[in-house]
Write a protein that holds these residues in place. Structure first.
Motif, PDB file in Angstrom:
ATOM      1  N   SER A 156      42.947  36.821  36.224  1.00 35.89           N
ATOM      2  CA  SER A 156      42.815  38.048  37.008  1.00 35.89           C
ATOM      3  C   SER A 156      44.141  38.533  37.580  1.00 35.89           C
ATOM      4  O   SER A 156      44.335  39.733  37.760  1.00 35.89           O
ATOM      5  CB  SER A 156      41.812  37.845  38.147  1.00 35.89           C
ATOM      6  N   GLU A 198      37.934  33.562  46.173  1.00 36.18           N
ATOM      7  CA  GLU A 198      38.612  34.381  47.171  1.00 36.18           C
ATOM      8  C   GLU A 198      37.699  35.549  47.531  1.00 36.18           C
ATOM      9  O   GLU A 198      37.279  36.304  46.660  1.00 36.18           O
ATOM     10  CB  GLU A 198      39.962  34.895  46.673  1.00 36.18           C
ATOM     11  N   GLY A 199      37.404  35.659  48.809  1.00 35.09           N
ATOM     12  CA  GLY A 199      36.511  36.720  49.241  1.00 35.09           C
ATOM     13  C   GLY A 199      35.945  36.434  50.618  1.00 35.09           C
ATOM     14  O   GLY A 199      36.667  36.012  51.522  1.00 35.09           O
ATOM     15  N   ASN A 201      35.923  38.041  44.785  1.00 40.52           N
ATOM     16  CA  ASN A 201      36.614  38.802  43.745  1.00 40.52           C
ATOM     17  C   ASN A 201      36.101  38.467  42.353  1.00 40.52           C
ATOM     18  O   ASN A 201      36.131  39.309  41.461  1.00 40.52           O
ATOM     19  CB  ASN A 201      38.117  38.546  43.803  1.00 40.52           C
ATOM     20  N   SER A 205      38.972  33.390  40.794  1.00 43.17           N
ATOM     21  CA  SER A 205      39.970  34.418  40.545  1.00 43.17           C
ATOM     22  C   SER A 205      40.571  34.894  41.853  1.00 43.17           C
ATOM     23  O   SER A 205      39.866  35.105  42.831  1.00 43.17           O
ATOM     24  CB  SER A 205      39.359  35.603  39.784  1.00 43.17           C
ATOM     25  N   GLY A 222      42.225  37.771  41.991  1.00 38.06           N
ATOM     26  CA  GLY A 222      41.938  39.192  41.976  1.00 38.06           C
ATOM     27  C   GLY A 222      40.646  39.461  41.227  1.00 38.06           C
ATOM     28  O   GLY A 222      39.845  38.558  40.989  1.00 38.06           O
ATOM     29  N   SER A 223      40.440  40.698  40.832  1.00 37.46           N
ATOM     30  CA  SER A 223      39.252  41.096  40.078  1.00 37.46           C
ATOM     31  C   SER A 223      39.665  41.416  38.650  1.00 37.46           C
ATOM     32  O   SER A 223      40.483  42.309  38.423  1.00 37.46           O
ATOM     33  CB  SER A 223      38.588  42.323  40.708  1.00 37.46           C
ATOM     34  N   LYS A 257      32.730  43.311  41.800  1.00 43.69           N
ATOM     35  CA  LYS A 257      32.830  42.052  42.534  1.00 43.69           C
ATOM     36  C   LYS A 257      31.679  41.123  42.139  1.00 43.69           C
ATOM     37  O   LYS A 257      30.668  41.542  41.588  1.00 43.69           O
ATOM     38  CB  LYS A 257      32.781  42.309  44.037  1.00 43.69           C
ATOM     39  N   ASP A 309      33.675  39.241  34.840  1.00 43.42           N
ATOM     40  CA  ASP A 309      34.745  38.251  35.016  1.00 43.42           C
ATOM     41  C   ASP A 309      35.586  37.998  33.772  1.00 43.42           C
ATOM     42  O   ASP A 309      36.477  37.153  33.818  1.00 43.42           O
ATOM     43  CB  ASP A 309      34.127  36.931  35.481  1.00 43.42           C
TER      44      ASP A 309
END
Length: 558
Positions: free
Chosen positions: A154, A223-224, A243, A247, A249-250, A255, A281
């Protein structure tokens, strides 16, 4: 990749110390009748029981240090009103019986180098807590800071260097604890450990060093945002908004949603279910969704703390299943996306079929395994299990674990990409020349392990482990290694910086402009249209179906 863990709770939910009594006895009251001088039993006058605390902290009344995936130390080395520090060190020596010439191992999220002494992780951090607010962070220096990141594609999306911004932290979040509702509520945001796969990201907490596939191939971190709800002292309900699947990021715009339910009805039982869905993903594939369920049961079936021999025995069983689904699409730029299905082969008029139908004559990348006709979206699924049995003796100073598991993953969508010529999750998504991940490419594997632990102190573990792992396709690093040769004749090879391309024997990457897969060997040999420019022939990594290894580990946690 892929956190796992893991049954580690937020530090704010953990007691500073755990009762030293047996977990099988903790939390029970025994009434012993008094005797008068005549020997007749007299009824004891029961003491008035204090009213139960309606907001008592969860999971604090029994000893959970026996769990696979939980820290085993019963005490905190140091604490204060404001800060509780945590220090971890994990140093490992691994000997791979395949003896890879470049020392590089594949297929693991814990073991990466053969015949070397390596720092797996050095972690410095802890928990800040004041007036219900808390911050937790744990650094990760060593192999984890590189190896974990390479399994997340990501960070390659867009600008700014997410990988380097986050790679040195295994946990980094802040939050707020509400203590006067139910038995507590935690609101946290940041990077936190995944619970998927039962095993902890931190090897000190686990019964074995190399977990089976349902743990090693599933997330080690998210992460989130997470919300931890404790309706009772033995139940946690925890939603996630994150995310994506391991990951920073995305990978795409959607999401992921998920969560955990953890239930401990008895001091000898732990039941956990983790579920994930909705997220898109797959890097470069924007319309493919993922579902995954992870379910574990841990039972302590023997507990004799006063015994001089075996004093405790327990087992853990984990069952995982999941799939991906999405339609076949072609973008305006001509980028083709093969559709997949959860329910076996399904009809899709937009599907072009397996690349095996035309790879040899029309594409640069080979696909000799996948076999499905045009108009079909093949099944893309994940199913697996792992079972471990653990016993302790000599007052918990020694431990022995025997276990293993199995995975079936057609499409290979959660299989760790082998580290061939510097392959990462990003480069594999863009094009994997040697170990493909096409829909319906098979991957079936099983493993077994035996682990001995010597634990002279609660802060310290010596570990010796033997693992045997098998796959139905060549996957593990063989003696020839996974690094291509160089023009200078390096015997152990040098990555040429182009893992998405085939490599020649002199290290030269083969450009996609050569056209088809059948033209690649001719380019490296300097034959036909490529005459006059030989590169020594086509290089192939040495991959094996079997791997045997021994690792010796020193692990410390304060």
């Amino acid at each position: 990749m892929n956190l796992s863990a893991q049954t580690i709770e937020a530090a704010a939910n953990q007691p500073a110390t755990v009762p030293a009594s047996s977990a099988s006895d903790a939390g029970h009251t025994y009434k012993i009748p008094a005797l008068d001088l005549s020997g007749q039993a007299a009824a004891a006058t029961p003491a008035a029981a204090p009213p139960p605390d309606p907001h008592a902290p969860a999971f604090a009344d029994w000893d959970w240090t026996w769990l696979n995936g939980n820290p085993r130390n019963k005490d905190v080395a140091f604490d204060s009103k404001f800060f509780t520090p945590e220090i971890r060190a994990d140093i490992t020596y691994t000997y791979d019986f395949n003896k890879p010439i470049d020392d590089s191992m594949s297929g693991s999220s814990e073991l990466f180098r053969s015949d070397e002494i390596q720092v797996e992780q050095l972690g410095l951090g802890g928990d800040f807590h004041l007036d219900h607010a808390h911050v937790r962070f744990m650094t990760q220096f060593g192999m984890y800071s590189t190896a974990t990141v390479r399994n997340d594609p990501s960070y390659s999306k867009g600008q700014w260097d997410i990988a380097d911004a986050d790679r040195y932290f295994s946990e980094m979040y802040g939050g707020y604890q509400i203590t006067n509702v139910m038995h507590g509520i935690n609101l946290d945001a940041g990077i936190f450990m995944s619970y998927v796969g039962l095993f902890s990201y931190y090897n000190f907490d686990n019964w074995a060093y190399q977990p089976s596939y349902v743990s090693s191939n599933t997330p080690w971190f998210f992460e989130g945002i997470r919300i931890q709800l404790f309706p009772t002292t033995h139940l946690k309900i925890e939603p996630w908004i994150i995310n994506g699947w391991q990951s920073y990021g995305s990978s795409n715009s959607r999401k992921g949603l998920g969560g955990q339910i953890k239930w401990t009805p008895y001091s000898w039982m732990n039941v956990i279910t983790n579920n994930y869905g909705l997220g898109h993903d797959d890097f470069t594939i924007p319309n493919r969704s993922r579902l995954h369920t992870d379910n574990s049961l841990e039972i302590k079936y023997f507990d004799k703390p006063a015994a001089t021999g075996i004093d405790k025995m327990a087992f853990s069983l984990t069952l995982d299943a999941g799939c991906e689904f999405g339609p076949s699409l072609t973008s305006a730029a001509g980028w083709y996306q093969q559709g997949v299905s959860c329910h076996g082969n399904t009809k899709d008029k937009n599907s072009l079929g397996s690349a095996a139908q035309f790879a040899a004559t029309n594409t640069y990348y080979a696909d000799t395994a996948a076999k499905f006709a045009p108009g079909v979206n093949p099944k893309q699924s994940f199913i697996g299990w792992m079972l471990y049995n653990r016993l302790w003796w000599s007052k918990d100073h020694n431990g022995l674990t025997i276990g293993g598991g199995q995975i079936n993953n057609p499409g290979r969508y959660l299989v760790l990409a082998p580290a061939i010529n510097g392959e990462t999750a990003t480069s594999a998504a863009l094009g994997a020349p040697y170990f493909t991940g096409n829909p319906s490419d098979p991957f079936v594997a099983w493993d077994s392990s035996i682990t001995y632990d010597f634990m002279p102190k609660q802060w310290f573990t010596w570990r010796l482990e033997y693992d045997y792992r098998h796959a139905n396709v060549p996957y593990w690093s063989g003696h020839g290694g996974s690094t291509p040769p160089s023009a200078l004749g390096s015997p152990t090879g040098v990555n040429n910086g182009s893992p998405s391309l085939f490599a020649c024997m002199d290290g030269t990457p083969v450009p996609t402009s050569v056209g088809t897969y059948t033209s690649v060997p001719s380019y490296c040999a300097g034959n036909g249209a490529f005459a006059g420019s030989p590169h020594g022939g086509l290089w192939q990594p040495d991959q094996r179906r079997d791997e045997q290894l021994i690792d010796v580990d020193l692990m410390v946690k304060f």
